[in-house]
Structures are given as structure tokens and as C-alpha cells.
Design an enzyme around this catalytic site. Sequence first.
Site, mmCIF file in Angstrom:
data_model
loop_
_atom_site.group_PDB
_atom_site.id
_atom_site.type_symbol
_atom_site.label_atom_id
_atom_site.label_comp_id
_atom_site.label_asym_id
_atom_site.label_seq_id
_atom_site.Cartn_x
_atom_site.Cartn_y
_atom_site.Cartn_z
ATOM 1 C CD GLU A 156 -62.367 25.835 44.390
ATOM 2 O OE1 GLU A 156 -61.337 25.247 44.363
ATOM 3 O OE2 GLU A 156 -63.390 25.385 45.068
ATOM 4 C CD GLU A 186 -65.592 18.904 42.102
ATOM 5 O OE1 GLU A 186 -66.633 18.754 41.395
ATOM 6 O OE2 GLU A 186 -65.008 17.925 42.316
#
Lengths: 351, 351
Positions: free
Chosen positions: A175, A318
Site C-alpha cells: 500500500e 509498499e
Amino acid sequence: MVDSKIKLPKIPEFDNAAAARARLRQDTLTKPPGSLGRLEPLSIQLAGIYGSSKFSVANKSVIVMAADHGVTEEGVSAFPASVTRQMVMNFLHGGAAINVLARQVGAKVVVVDMGVAADFDRSDGLLQHKIAHGTRNFGKGPAMSREEAEQGIQTGIRIMESEIGAGLDLVALGEMGIGNSTAASAITAVITGQPVSEVTGRGTGLDDHSLQHKIVVIQKAIEVNHPDPQNALDVLIKLGGFEIAGLAGVALSAASHRIPVVMDGFISSSAALLAYKLDPAIKPYLLASHLSVEKGHRAILDHIGLEPLLNLDLRLGEGTGAVLVFNLIEAAARILNEMSTFDKAGVDNKE
Amino acid sequence: MVDSKIKLPKIPEFDNAAAARARLRQDTLTKPPGSLGRLEPLSIQLAGIYGSSKFSVANKSVIVMAADHGVTEEGVSAFPASVTRQMVMNFLHGGAAINVLARQVGAKVVVVDMGVAADFDRSDGLLQHKIAHGTRNFGKGPAMSREEAEQGIQTGIRIMESEIGAGLDLVALGEMGIGNSTAASAITAVITGQPVSEVTGRGTGLDDHSLQHKIVVIQKAIEVNHPDPQNALDVLIKLGGFEIAGLAGVALSAASHRIPVVMDGFISSSAALLAYKLDPAIKPYLLASHLSVEKGHRAILDHIGLEPLLNLDLRLGEGTGAVLVFNLIEAAARILNEMSTFDKAGVDNKE
């Protein structure tokens, strides 16, 4: 009160027979039993997930969902909200940490706009599923509508179905979203029942004063919104983010197709926590890759009952920690499939 | 008293300027500073070792040294001594855990007979440097002569020089030798000053009674041999093994050529401990890959001042944990070399 019912894919039972076969095989391999430590139960869990002690983890993806958060207007992040869009472009150009680590392990990076507060060109190689230009500021009311929350979850499910249709074996949750550690802390406090101050960290790098402010913002948001801790959908609507909704859908869909779900840090784990509350049958399909520096992460892992494989002081998100653990998952799979047995290698067993 | 002098390759100073350049570069990469946790200092250490913030870790080997131990006649191992030779054959046929994990990371497995108590055919692809058919039983007197200890170290140095001549970038220390956790515990107790009972574990799987016996055997061996804790060569002669001598040589030679030395578990770390005592300048070149279940391992790491990267409850040896960490080393190198900077990617930095 929000109706807690939502249509979700059915998650099959963990295959205990396949796990038992993997356990038996581990004890025939040319090593003292148990000597490969956590790689052994990892291989056994994978066998139970895939429903076979012979499985492949060749096709790997990290689904990186990005969205913006209205709560950033309260001043809860060390970086400006503009960075969400800029980092999405960085992902698409291959220059971010997740790109580098995914290249190392041969994993595909699937970048999804779930609700970035800026527009992208159609030509960017981005999956465009924008629900809105960022959530609303949950310091003042619900982050999203019920329809938006359901749309987020269903988008995650559909993206995952498409990936699985293309032959996926293994997925990591990634994310990007300036402000999303504020949402993750709020979700974690409500669902685990821990005090906000115990599950709120510095995110991308707040100083002491700003951290205190972030805690107050979250406390106020919970007061204003009255989320029901027993109702994950209500918590998502009131305190969530579009990328968090989408990742919950990704996780539920993956488990429903017997694909292991590798959680990354605090934010992706808050999505896994919501998925777990929506359907606890997901639990054996979840793998905790690492323990984040963000202090709320441990509360999530404890609540679900998971132990992280790595502790490398990561706090990037991420999907980076999850993708690092792809190496350990591949190692566990190879050990089970490629090592010789005592019989075959002509090695004497324990006296 | 054994003369402590021995001819060793000179180890160059750690390159602080190159490390500083790597540190500066880390802070320009598109991530919050420090958010990649231990990968960041790892990349900085590697830069200081290689003397450049641009380095390659493409060519990797694990040197697996095998030898037998006379002390096995005291009944200190759960597996018969015949297993050393059998496992060497397993290494050569590619069926052992180290082969599987090395294949995953593209590392070469270099198998060396340093003193197995059995003979091998010339055609086996084995490096044959047998010093003797196993050490003598150090429960009754020195494990080896001074000449044998020096031969072991010099053999390790020569093997490493040959590997480096072929372009090696990174080396892991691996070993196989039934009985060698007894030698490692004896070495660790003497050099760190810890009680034998605090640094002696179950090896390949001793029960409580046999573990107590192993402790008594080691205590007696230290009494009989009177090793000088300040003289690593004396400790090696009296309580060591031929594979441990060889690996100390490998480590010293690698450091002298600015090649990072990745320690594995307890036994390879006992070799690194001897190398460190022979020349403390090796320290910045040592990387502790994981924390073994063998309880003496922590005493070694604390004595040198190293923190392991992984804690996966491994206790196999062979170099397995070290080779798993090759993945993290490659990740650290790629992050430094491949990630975009804030400037280049057009990402706004911290407010």
C-alpha cells in the site's frame, strides 16, 4: 448501526491431510528433525493452504493499492499528501523500494489507484479503480459511505480473481497513502480494544509533538464516529481508507482460492485484520512477514494470533517486507520439494 | 605454551569514506529516512567493506568444510560419525539443504574434505585437503598438532584465494562434522569465559541425559588440555576441528581481500571467533546471519559484538542460515543501486 452483512467469497478449510503429509516428509529429509526451524512449519502451512505437499510458488505478485486520506488535513503526517500521487508514478516507473525488491524475487508489481486525490493518464500501466479523490476527514465524520466501502472490498476481490485467473501462486499486500497509518491506528485501537496511544506510531517520521497530536486526532475521530468493534464493515466505513478496503478484498479472495496472503507492515495488516473480522476462516491463509517499527503492528498480530518471520525494523510499507519474505517462502517450498531423504541419500538416521 | 604467532594475510581498514557515501545516498532515496530498517546499515557496512558505494554481490559461494572429531568416541552426538562422510556425498549429489538453498540464490557450493575419517574418490568434485582422518579425542589430549592447525588455516586461506581469483564477491561459512558442536562449545567456553553449561546445546538432537554427559566431557577436556584463552591458536590445537581451522582461514583471507564473510550458526561462528582472536581487524567484515538455537551462539555474537539479522530457530549448519541471508544482502545492495532519489523521481521530501 450499519448492517454487518456483506457478500464475500467462501474460504475453504485448511487441508490438514496435506499439512500432515508435508510434516511426515520433513522428518524423512537429510537433516536432524526440526533443524530448519521456522522454515519447516512454514512449509507445512503452505502445504495445508495449497492442499498439496507438492506446490509451486513460481508466480508471485504484490498488489500495491494507493489512496489518499481526508484526515491529512488534521496534520497527521510528516510528508505532504502530494506524495501519494508522486509515489504511484515512482511505482509505475520502477524506482521505488517495492519495485527493486520485487525484481529481485521475480514478483509482479500490480499498482492500483483505489482513491488517490489526483488523476492519472490512461496510459500509465496503472489499474484505475478510483472510488473517490481520497476519503473524507474521519476526524469529522465517516471516512466513506457504505457503498464506497463495499465497492472497495469488491474491487479487491475482482482484481485478485483476475490475477488468479492468470496463474498466481502467492500474493503480498502492499500500500501507499499519506495518512494511512492514522487510519490503521484508529482501526487497530477499535478492533483490538487497545488504547490509541499504544497503537499509534510515528508513521513516515513524526516528532514527539506531532505524534501526540496524531493520537488526539484519532481519539477524537473514534468519539465522533462511534464505530462498533464487532462490526468490521462499520469500522472500515468510519475509520478506513480505500486502499485498506481493497486489500481486505484481495486477502479474502486469495484465501478463497487457496492462495497464501503475505501481510506486510502495519497498514496492510490493518486490512488483514478487517478481513479476519469479516471472515475468521481466513486465518490459516495469512502469513505475517515481519514486525514493523509501528507499535500498533504487534497488537494486530497478537489479536489474530500470528508470529512474524522477520524483525528488521522496517517501517516503509509498499509491500516491501512481504516481498522480502517471498524468499523464505520459496526456500521452504524448495526444501520440501528438492531435498533428499535419508533413504535415498544413504545417510544413517539418528541413533 | 604454544607460540601464538602465525603468518596471516593483512586485513585492510574498513572504508569509512565509502560507508559515509552510502549513508548519504540512503537518505536521498524515495522513502522516509531509516524506513528500510536494518537493510540500510547493512548496505552501508557492505559499502565500507567493498570500499565503494557501488558494488556487486553477483558471485556468491558457500564454503562447506567437513571433518570428523575424535571426541565422538565419548558419545556426544545423536548421529553416528558415519554421517559426516555420507553428508559430504549428499552435498556432492546436490540433495542436502545447503544445495537447495544455494541453488535458490545462485550461490556455488564448494565442498572441502578437511579431515573426514573416510576416503573419497578423486572423481567426486570434492576439494580434497584432508589433514588427517578426524581429530584426536580432545577428552584425552590435544585435538591436533600445531602443524595440523596451521595447515588447516593455510588451507582455508589458499581455497579462498582461489575463489577470489575466480571473481568471488561474497562468501558464506558452512560446515559438516558429527561432533563439531562439542568442539564449538569447548572453544566458546574458553574464549568467552562463559561456563560450559551455558554454551553447550543439544547439537543434532541430544536428550537431557546425553546433554549433561556432553557438558561433563567438555569440562573434562578443558581441564585436561589447559588451553590459554588469550591464544586462539592454542585453543584451536587443543579443542578445535579441521573444518573449524579451515573456516577461520577462509574468513581471514576473505576479509584481507575486502570480501564480506557471512557467518552461519554456532560452529561456523566458533571459527569466526578464532579468526577474530587471531586478528580483531576482521570484525567489520563479519556479518552475523542468524541466531542459532544452539545456546552458545549468542555468547559468540556478544563477544565479537554482532547482532544477527534473522532469528528463525535454525540449528542445521552447513551454511544454510548464511545463504538465506544472501537474499537480504542482495536486497540491501539493490536498494542502494537501483532505487530512485527524491529529485530524480520528482517526489516531495519530508515537510
